[in-house]
Design a protein around this motif. Structure first.
Motif, PDB file in Angstrom:
ATOM      1  N   SER A   1     -41.573  -4.594   2.432  1.00 21.77           N
ATOM      2  CA  SER A   1     -41.429  -5.907   2.775  1.00 21.77           C
ATOM      3  C   SER A   1     -41.208  -6.749   1.711  1.00 21.77           C
ATOM      4  O   SER A   1     -40.249  -7.705   1.594  1.00 21.77           O
ATOM      5  CB  SER A   1     -42.479  -6.395   3.779  1.00 21.77           C
ATOM      6  N   SER A   2     -42.274  -6.640   0.681  1.00 20.42           N
ATOM      7  CA  SER A   2     -42.085  -7.483  -0.401  1.00 20.42           C
ATOM      8  C   SER A   2     -40.712  -7.166  -1.424  1.00 20.42           C
ATOM      9  O   SER A   2     -40.084  -8.074  -1.586  1.00 20.42           O
ATOM     10  CB  SER A   2     -43.292  -7.204  -1.651  1.00 20.42           C
ATOM     11  N   ALA A   3     -40.414  -6.015  -1.438  1.00 25.34           N
ATOM     12  CA  ALA A   3     -39.050  -5.847  -2.266  1.00 25.34           C
ATOM     13  C   ALA A   3     -37.814  -6.063  -1.324  1.00 25.34           C
ATOM     14  O   ALA A   3     -36.904  -6.579  -2.109  1.00 25.34           O
ATOM     15  CB  ALA A   3     -38.901  -3.896  -2.093  1.00 25.34           C
ATOM     16  N   MET A   4     -37.901  -6.222  -0.070  1.00 27.08           N
ATOM     17  CA  MET A   4     -36.896  -6.844   0.683  1.00 27.08           C
ATOM     18  C   MET A   4     -36.659  -8.516   0.152  1.00 27.08           C
ATOM     19  O   MET A   4     -35.417  -8.895   0.423  1.00 27.08           O
ATOM     20  CB  MET A   4     -37.165  -6.853   2.027  1.00 27.08           C
ATOM     21  N   ASP A   5     -37.585  -8.945  -0.193  1.00 28.35           N
ATOM     22  CA  ASP A   5     -37.451 -10.561  -0.807  1.00 28.35           C
ATOM     23  C   ASP A   5     -37.510 -10.465  -2.288  1.00 28.35           C
ATOM     24  O   ASP A   5     -37.690 -11.557  -2.959  1.00 28.35           O
ATOM     25  CB  ASP A   5     -38.635 -11.377  -0.335  1.00 28.35           C
ATOM     26  N   GLY A   6     -37.101  -9.142  -3.023  1.00 31.63           N
ATOM     27  CA  GLY A   6     -37.002  -9.392  -4.391  1.00 31.63           C
ATOM     28  C   GLY A   6     -38.532  -9.151  -5.086  1.00 31.63           C
ATOM     29  O   GLY A   6     -38.533  -9.532  -6.474  1.00 31.63           O
ATOM     30  N   VAL A   7     -39.454  -8.897  -4.504  1.00 32.57           N
ATOM     31  CA  VAL A   7     -40.836  -8.748  -5.314  1.00 32.57           C
ATOM     32  C   VAL A   7     -41.167  -7.391  -5.355  1.00 32.57           C
ATOM     33  O   VAL A   7     -41.351  -6.545  -4.618  1.00 32.57           O
ATOM     34  CB  VAL A   7     -41.868  -9.506  -4.377  1.00 32.57           C
TER      35      VAL A   7
ATOM     36  N   GLY B   1     -26.432 -15.277   1.105  1.00 32.99           N
ATOM     37  CA  GLY B   1     -26.123 -13.880   0.785  1.00 32.99           C
ATOM     38  C   GLY B   1     -25.159 -13.527  -0.034  1.00 32.99           C
ATOM     39  O   GLY B   1     -24.189 -14.061  -0.180  1.00 32.99           O
ATOM     40  N   PRO B   2     -25.225 -12.396  -0.389  1.00 29.93           N
ATOM     41  CA  PRO B   2     -24.216 -11.662  -1.488  1.00 29.93           C
ATOM     42  C   PRO B   2     -23.038 -11.337  -0.631  1.00 29.93           C
ATOM     43  O   PRO B   2     -22.980 -10.764   0.403  1.00 29.93           O
ATOM     44  CB  PRO B   2     -24.733 -10.474  -2.002  1.00 29.93           C
TER      45      PRO B   2
ATOM     46  N   ALA C   1     -35.850  -1.580   4.461  1.00 31.78           N
ATOM     47  CA  ALA C   1     -35.790  -1.860   2.943  1.00 31.78           C
ATOM     48  C   ALA C   1     -34.269  -0.887   2.287  1.00 31.78           C
ATOM     49  O   ALA C   1     -33.932  -1.259   1.529  1.00 31.78           O
ATOM     50  CB  ALA C   1     -37.013  -1.751   2.197  1.00 31.78           C
ATOM     51  N   GLY C   2     -34.454   0.203   3.113  1.00 36.68           N
ATOM     52  CA  GLY C   2     -33.628   1.159   2.607  1.00 36.68           C
ATOM     53  C   GLY C   2     -32.198   1.174   3.141  1.00 36.68           C
ATOM     54  O   GLY C   2     -31.085   1.554   2.614  1.00 36.68           O
ATOM     55  N   SER C   3     -32.033   0.240   4.207  1.00 35.44           N
ATOM     56  CA  SER C   3     -30.604  -0.172   4.562  1.00 35.44           C
ATOM     57  C   SER C   3     -30.588  -1.822   4.726  1.00 35.44           C
ATOM     58  O   SER C   3     -30.520  -2.098   5.722  1.00 35.44           O
ATOM     59  CB  SER C   3     -30.266   0.553   5.937  1.00 35.44           C
ATOM     60  N   PRO C   4     -30.718  -2.428   3.788  1.00 34.99           N
ATOM     61  CA  PRO C   4     -30.922  -3.957   3.874  1.00 34.99           C
ATOM     62  C   PRO C   4     -29.605  -4.624   4.467  1.00 34.99           C
ATOM     63  O   PRO C   4     -29.619  -5.508   5.011  1.00 34.99           O
ATOM     64  CB  PRO C   4     -30.995  -4.250   2.458  1.00 34.99           C
ATOM     65  N   GLU C   5     -28.514  -3.747   4.228  1.00 31.45           N
ATOM     66  CA  GLU C   5     -27.069  -4.410   4.814  1.00 31.45           C
ATOM     67  C   GLU C   5     -27.045  -4.425   6.329  1.00 31.45           C
ATOM     68  O   GLU C   5     -26.735  -5.206   7.328  1.00 31.45           O
ATOM     69  CB  GLU C   5     -25.915  -3.565   4.437  1.00 31.45           C
TER      70      GLU C   5
END
Length: 349
Positions: A58-64, A141-142, A233-237
């Motif tokens: 969950s942290s990684a999804m926000d760039g942490v 978003g990108p 997190a493995g499929s953020p798109e």
């Protein structure tokens, strides 16, 4: 708030695929009490792993991201005296917020709880948490070419407190009414919280923490043992697309919640299936005598009854169970506490 204005119209007709996944989730919920009785040590190990995996993903999804896994484990174990950078600070704060949820007793959700979770999330950073957004913003978003593009506009700053209060009140009323599946209501709560976007940062992590907590409050403990955040997190798109598709026209109460609800319920169904496979494997590994031995020494409670072993291994005869118990007692690994049908057995240290 918007999703709870007319629930019968919004989610009164549940798509067939979502119905099938909800049946899987409900069946898993029905098995959880048996798992807690017959496989307590397995569930304890899964809980420890799930907490860490959920928090890091969950942290990684926000760039942490804290790339040193040993360092991350130390932080999550409570070693927060020498945090080196912003990522470590926010990881430590996330752990503190999860601890707060585990300790919380009382009605959820609650606006004060939402604010306190955000405060704890940023507890170790120079940025103060626990404050609602003070400036107008857009969520970006990108794009495929790498540029940043506008995704949606949160509610105005002045309207945020009222929207948050009403969301909490309407969710509680809807849950108490019992007219709609609680998993769908939890999903709608998360969707609306993200659309309101009450904080300048950390909205996603707060929403995901509360999603797990509200599911568990409603009796759906699967995310306590098998987290859904690593798959997200493995499929953020796919995660982002489901949310964005469901927030389109949210301000006009003309949004379609099913892209997000379909995504969330499918993630929970997959986690439920995975948990079922783990518990089945724990029960069926090796010969029947080996399975009884493994169950007693690794998965049963420290003090247990034969009836609990029988419930955990329904295809193993009482004769086999008693034979293995006698062998383990001879080896000095367990001891009997009493005799007869009311007797209990204890593992020896």
């Amino acid at each position: 708030m918007r999703s709870f204005e007319d629930l019968d119209q919004l989610v009164g007709a549940v798509p067939f695929g979502v119905v099938a996944d909800l049946r899987t989730v409900d069946a898993g919920r029905g098995s959880q009490a048996l798992h807690r009785l017959t496989l307590p040590e397995l569930l304890e190990a899964l809980t420890d792993h799930a907490r860490t995996a959920s928090l890091e993903a969950s942290s990684a999804m926000d760039g942490v991201v804290v790339r040193d896994r040993t360092r991350a484990a130390q932080i999550l174990a409570g070693h927060t005296a020498d945090l080196r950078d912003r990522d470590e600070q926010e990881l430590a704060g996330y752990g503190a917020a999860l601890d707060r949820l585990d300790e919380e007793r009382g009605p959820r959700p609650d606006v004060d709880v939402v604010l306190d979770l955000h405060r704890l999330l940023f507890r170790f950073t120079p940025t103060p948490g626990g404050r609602l957004r003070q400036v107008e913003s857009v969520v970006a978003g990108p794009a495929p070419d790498g540029a940043r593009v506008k995704r949606f506009t949160p509610v105005p700053v002045a309207a945020t407190p009222a929207h948050l209060d009403e969301l909490v009140a309407r969710y509680r009323r809807a849950l108490g009414a019992g007219r709609h599946h609680p998993v769908l209501l939890v999903g709608l709560f998360a969707l609306d919280l993200l659309a309101i976007h009450p904080f300048a940062a950390g909205n996603g992590r707060v929403a995901r923490m509360l999603t797990n907590a509200l599911l568990q409050d409603a009796g759906y403990d699967v995310t306590r043992y098998v987290p859904v955040e690593p798959a997200m997190a493995g499929s953020p798109e796919r995660y982002s697309a489901a949310l964005l598709d469901s927030t389109h026209d949210w301000h006009l109460s003309r949004h379609d919640p099913w892209p997000w609800l379909r995504y969330l319920v499918r993630a929970l169904a997959d986690a439920t299936t995975q948990l079922g496979a783990l518990t089945s494997s724990a029960r069926r590994a090796g010969s029947k005598q080996g399975r009884v031995r493994d169950h007693v020494l690794r998965h049963a409670r420290p003090r247990f009854r034969i009836s609990e072993v029988r419930a955990g291994l329904p295809d193993v005869s009482d004769q086999t169970i008693r034979l293995v118990l006698a062998q383990l007692r001879t080896e000095g690994l367990i001891e009997a506490d009493g005799v007869g049908r009311s007797a209990t057995w204890s593992r020896r240290a």
